[in-house]
Design a protein around this motif. Structure first.
Motif, PDB file in Angstrom:
ATOM      1  N   PRO A  15       0.812  -1.224   0.000  1.00 24.65           N
ATOM      2  CA  PRO A  15       0.000   0.000   0.000  1.00 24.65           C
ATOM      3  C   PRO A  15       0.848   1.278   0.000  1.00 24.65           C
ATOM      4  N   THR A  16       1.234   1.711  -1.181  1.00 28.67           N
ATOM      5  CA  THR A  16       2.002   2.933  -1.399  1.00 28.67           C
ATOM      6  C   THR A  16       1.345   3.696  -2.558  1.00 28.67           C
ATOM      7  N   PRO A  17       1.753   4.935  -2.808  1.00 33.57           N
ATOM      8  CA  PRO A  17       1.157   5.674  -3.933  1.00 33.57           C
ATOM      9  C   PRO A  17       1.253   4.943  -5.265  1.00 33.57           C
ATOM     10  N   ARG A 206     -12.178   2.110  -2.528  1.00 28.52           N
ATOM     11  CA  ARG A 206     -11.878   0.688  -2.337  1.00 28.52           C
ATOM     12  C   ARG A 206     -10.419   0.388  -2.657  1.00 28.52           C
ATOM     13  N   GLY A 207      -9.914   0.977  -3.729  1.00 30.01           N
ATOM     14  CA  GLY A 207      -8.525   0.736  -4.099  1.00 30.01           C
ATOM     15  C   GLY A 207      -7.545   1.244  -3.062  1.00 30.01           C
ATOM     16  N   LEU A 208      -7.829   2.388  -2.481  1.00 28.33           N
ATOM     17  CA  LEU A 208      -6.953   2.946  -1.457  1.00 28.33           C
ATOM     18  C   LEU A 208      -7.004   2.146  -0.153  1.00 28.33           C
ATOM     19  N   ASN A 211      -5.510  -3.607   1.804  1.00 26.64           N
ATOM     20  CA  ASN A 211      -4.445  -3.949   2.752  1.00 26.64           C
ATOM     21  C   ASN A 211      -3.876  -2.734   3.482  1.00 26.64           C
ATOM     22  N   GLN A 212      -4.731  -1.766   3.723  1.00 26.53           N
ATOM     23  CA  GLN A 212      -4.277  -0.578   4.445  1.00 26.53           C
ATOM     24  C   GLN A 212      -3.857  -0.913   5.876  1.00 26.53           C
ATOM     25  N   HIS A 218       3.347  -0.680   9.965  1.00 27.49           N
ATOM     26  CA  HIS A 218       4.745  -0.383   9.662  1.00 27.49           C
ATOM     27  C   HIS A 218       4.932   1.133   9.527  1.00 27.49           C
ATOM     28  N   ASP A 219       5.542   1.752  10.515  1.00 27.58           N
ATOM     29  CA  ASP A 219       5.848   3.177  10.449  1.00 27.58           C
ATOM     30  C   ASP A 219       7.254   3.326   9.890  1.00 27.58           C
ATOM     31  N   LEU A 220       7.332   3.532   8.594  1.00 27.98           N
ATOM     32  CA  LEU A 220       8.619   3.570   7.920  1.00 27.98           C
ATOM     33  C   LEU A 220       9.512   4.699   8.433  1.00 27.98           C
TER      34      LEU A 220
END
Length: 237
Positions: A15-17, A206-208, A211-212, A218-220
């Motif tokens: 889940p990234t841009p 829905r796409g965003l 798996n959010q 995970h706080d990168l």
């Protein structure tokens, strides 16, 4: 109408841009898909099975069991995937050449401009171990310039290429993070209205959401081990 799909498309995703581009497109097109999580902070992108699909060790990627000639096909690079799915379904990627060129201009504008520059703004504003004022200012200003380009473009139309298209889908994951990029959205009223229109679409929502919950785990910005995996890459032999 969605294309007839006998087997789900496999979406290799985090889940990234960039990942959102494809989860949104699949939702918009009504295509069945299964998610294969690629935890980029743990190095899943370097596994041989994934590299066979995405040799640039980047997600997203897809495997379509119902590819051309009814044979499976794998596609990597988010822009190429959007084009492939647009051609496959006849949705959000017009067949008329003039309209298609208009979409492609803005798709490649995102791929070569908005995505990389916003990504660098995120890196130097949030993830860099030391704040380098020149780098922060450089990329914050460039994102500001790019949103100005979008704002002007959207002054007399609802979407980047007139009708909603893969160009808008490519931009939304980055554009919704304007605050992290050091921007003030009120400076860009037409961009703001576009952002609200796109985010209101049910398929985008829905796409965003895909798996959010994994992203929340995970706080990168605090995970130094994940940062070393992502930001310390060199050529692999």
């Amino acid at each position: 109408m969605a294309a007839v799909q006998s087997s789900p498309i496999e979406l290799y995703y985090w889940p990234t841009p960039n990942g959102y581009k494809i989860s949104i497109m699949l939702e918009e097109c009504g295509l069945p898909y299964t998610v294969k999580l690629v935890n980029i902070g743990k190095g899943d992108q370097f596994q041989p099975d994934f590299l066979a699909i995405s040799p640039n060790n980047k997600m997203p990627a897809i495997v379509d069991p119902d590819g051309p000639g009814d044979e499976p096909i794998s596609v990597f690079e988010s822009g190429a995937i959007l084009q492939y799915l647009g051609r496959k379904t006849g949705q959000f990627y017009p067949s008329d050449e003039r309209k298609r060129v208009d979409v492609e201009q803005w798709l490649f504008w995102q791929m070569g401009g908005l995505g990389p520059m916003a990504g660098q703004a995120h890196h130097f504003r949030i993830y860099a171990p030391e704040k380098i004022p020149y780098a922060v200012e450089r990329y914050t200003n460039e994102v500001h310039r790019l949103y100005g380009v979008m704002n002007t473009r959207l002054k007399d139309r609802e979407y980047l290429a007139g009708d909603y298209s893969i160009a808008d889908i490519a931009c939304i994951g980055w554009a919704k993070l304007w605050e992290r990029q050091g921007q003030h959205i009120e400076e860009f009223p037409h961009f703001k209205a576009w952002l609200e229109r796109v985010l209101a679409r049910p398929a985008v929502q829905r796409g965003l959401a895909v798996n959010q919950e994994e992203r929340a785990k995970h706080d990168l910005s605090k995970d130094k081990e994940a940062q070393s995996v992502l930001f310390g890459q060199r050529a692999r032999t």
